[in-house]
Design a protein around this motif. Sequence first.
Motif, PDB file in Angstrom:
ATOM      1  N   ASP A 108       0.834  -1.216   0.000  1.00  0.00           N
ATOM      2  CA  ASP A 108       0.000   0.000   0.000  1.00  0.00           C
ATOM      3  C   ASP A 108       0.859   1.253   0.000  1.00  0.00           C
ATOM      4  O   ASP A 108       0.561   2.226  -0.698  1.00  0.00           O
ATOM      5  N   TRP A 109       1.925   1.223   0.796  1.00  0.00           N
ATOM      6  CA  TRP A 109       2.793   2.404   0.843  1.00  0.00           C
ATOM      7  C   TRP A 109       3.475   2.624  -0.505  1.00  0.00           C
ATOM      8  O   TRP A 109       3.514   3.749  -1.011  1.00  0.00           O
TER       9      TRP A 109
ATOM     10  N   ARG B  17       3.051   4.197 -12.627  1.00  0.00           N
ATOM     11  CA  ARG B  17       3.051   2.732 -12.459  1.00  0.00           C
ATOM     12  C   ARG B  17       4.145   2.091 -13.308  1.00  0.00           C
ATOM     13  O   ARG B  17       4.720   1.066 -12.953  1.00  0.00           O
TER      14      ARG B  17
ATOM     15  N   ALA C 221       2.387   1.730  -3.338  1.00  0.00           N
ATOM     16  CA  ALA C 221       1.382   2.182  -4.301  1.00  0.00           C
ATOM     17  C   ALA C 221       0.990   3.637  -4.070  1.00  0.00           C
ATOM     18  O   ALA C 221       0.409   4.268  -4.949  1.00  0.00           O
ATOM     19  N   SER C 222       1.288   4.179  -2.879  1.00  0.00           N
ATOM     20  CA  SER C 222       0.893   5.565  -2.593  1.00  0.00           C
ATOM     21  C   SER C 222       1.959   6.567  -3.031  1.00  0.00           C
ATOM     22  O   SER C 222       1.762   7.773  -2.913  1.00  0.00           O
ATOM     23  N   LEU C 223       3.094   6.079  -3.537  1.00  0.00           N
ATOM     24  CA  LEU C 223       4.173   6.989  -3.927  1.00  0.00           C
ATOM     25  C   LEU C 223       3.851   7.690  -5.252  1.00  0.00           C
ATOM     26  O   LEU C 223       3.222   7.092  -6.126  1.00  0.00           O
ATOM     27  N   PRO C 224       4.311   8.916  -5.384  1.00  0.00           N
ATOM     28  CA  PRO C 224       3.972   9.684  -6.597  1.00  0.00           C
ATOM     29  C   PRO C 224       4.859   9.335  -7.773  1.00  0.00           C
ATOM     30  O   PRO C 224       5.603  10.168  -8.273  1.00  0.00           O
ATOM     31  N   VAL C 225       4.831   8.081  -8.183  1.00  0.00           N
ATOM     32  CA  VAL C 225       5.598   7.668  -9.360  1.00  0.00           C
ATOM     33  C   VAL C 225       4.643   6.978 -10.320  1.00  0.00           C
ATOM     34  O   VAL C 225       3.681   6.353  -9.895  1.00  0.00           O
TER      35      VAL C 225
END
Lengths: 236, 321
Positions: free
Chosen positions: A77-78, A86, A80-84
């Motif tokens: 989850d963490w 996919r 997936a929450s990063l501003p990069v």
Amino acid sequence: MVEWDLTRMRLVLPGLVLVQVFTSIGLVLGVSLLYEYIAPRQALYLGTGAVAISMVMVGVVTGPQMIAEQRLSGSADWLASLPVPRSASAAAATVFNVIVALPGAVAALLAAWIRFDVGLSISPQLVPAVLLVLVCGSLIGYAYAHLLGDAKIVALVAQVLVFIVVGFSPMAYPPENLPGWLATAHTFLPFVHMANVTREGLTQGLAENVALSYLVLAAWTIVAAAGATWALGRRP
Amino acid sequence: MNRPSTDISASSPPSFEVTDLYKSFDGETMVNDGISLRVEPGEVYGLLGPNGAGKTTLVKQIIGLLKPDSGSITLGGYDLVADPSHARQLCSLLPQAAMPIESFKSREAVDLAGQIRGGDRRGVRTRRRELFAALDLDEWSDTLGTNLSGGVRRLVGFVMTIVRPGPLVILDEPTNDVDPLRRRLLWEQIRRLGDTGAAVILVTHNVLEAEKSVDRLAIVDAGRIVAAGTPSSLKAGDRGHLRLQLMMTPGRPVPELPDFVESETLVGHTLATVVSERRTTDGIQWAQSLIDGGVAEEYALGATSLEDVYVRLTGHESVSV
């Protein structure tokens, strides 16, 4: 993101590479123990097939197992929450797989060369072939790991794929050895084509229909990338 | 729509708003049942509630991992439901689960996280040094995550989250495993984070600590906000009252309550009651009689706190310090 992934895996990376090297050598030597005599053509099939198997296994087995582990630990989850984008995460996973897979592939080749004294003929086509096999395998693994979601099911599928790739894919032996229907099925699956393009870069006159193999692998790469993109973008 | 800035100092910070949010997983059980809240820039907003109240589901919808059945989530002019990539740009999350930093030295994990969030290398490093000093983490700067205690690892995760914060920072149980001394330092940094202009959502069930640090809070239970406001406004109804807490003897039935007990909540063997200050003597006599009769083992009398409001509304005890 690639730097993050490589740093994240640096403690396990030497172990993974070592296991990969030993598995690749073991595959060549282990299979040769089953027969009293291995003809040069068989040896060439086995040696070049083992190189491809070694690369495929990292993409479709080791990679998904890592993703499953991330899910179980709750860190997915963490990440997936990063501003990069996919695609950065998929690229990072692919780079990691390439680093893990290459030493094993070289080890398989050396083992075959030393054990059978096979006459290899390495051509420049090996470079795109290896890259395509690694990228295609990584994306297939990445896609099904994210499509299935459940970590336990991913681990199970990875185990089944080990069985299919090593035992029931004509990668280290000619497709004629398989029942007709299974050989036909493999013309649509990527594994035999991965072995074929690898073989073309390592030998002369052993690989057939290489253009078709590139086409099939390109199709699988596109489908896997689309599947991964869809799986990562979906929100339950 | 333009790519949103991840830097809270880049423009005037936006307000965060959730409106009429509904979410169910099986189409029947509502995990979020009409949640609405608004967090202003610079505000530390507590989201309090027991396990299973729907807090984490709400957080996952904010950061774009789950899609609401209906309702809106906006940050300034950005619709985070329609475009979850904006949520990833604008929200910094400290998840409840441990950060995956086993292979990282503490400083590496923070520096890389800051750079991934768009910070420049030097700026991130400077801020990391400040935060490590403020949280007394310097001695672990070069320690691998796998060798860190749970509490220190939690703090490193906190620094990773705020070293380059977005306009909305979500902290899910930030004090878990952290020792009391550094907890105070952590709360101080959370407070300062609000002062920099970030809107901070603090998810916790540690009511006593949250009471001192949040500007406003919502108590969530069974997917709904059952109370919201400042800590003082929520406690207003308990003014002129005291908390009389009894540890009941296991196996003995709970006695009939006298009429001066204005509210009661039984959690495990703890019976928390609220009595008027004027009836304190009656309360003590009643408690003593229960102990004499073997029904209760001990009692404690004290000021009412936000925890009493929390317990009354949710029927759950909060986590003690």
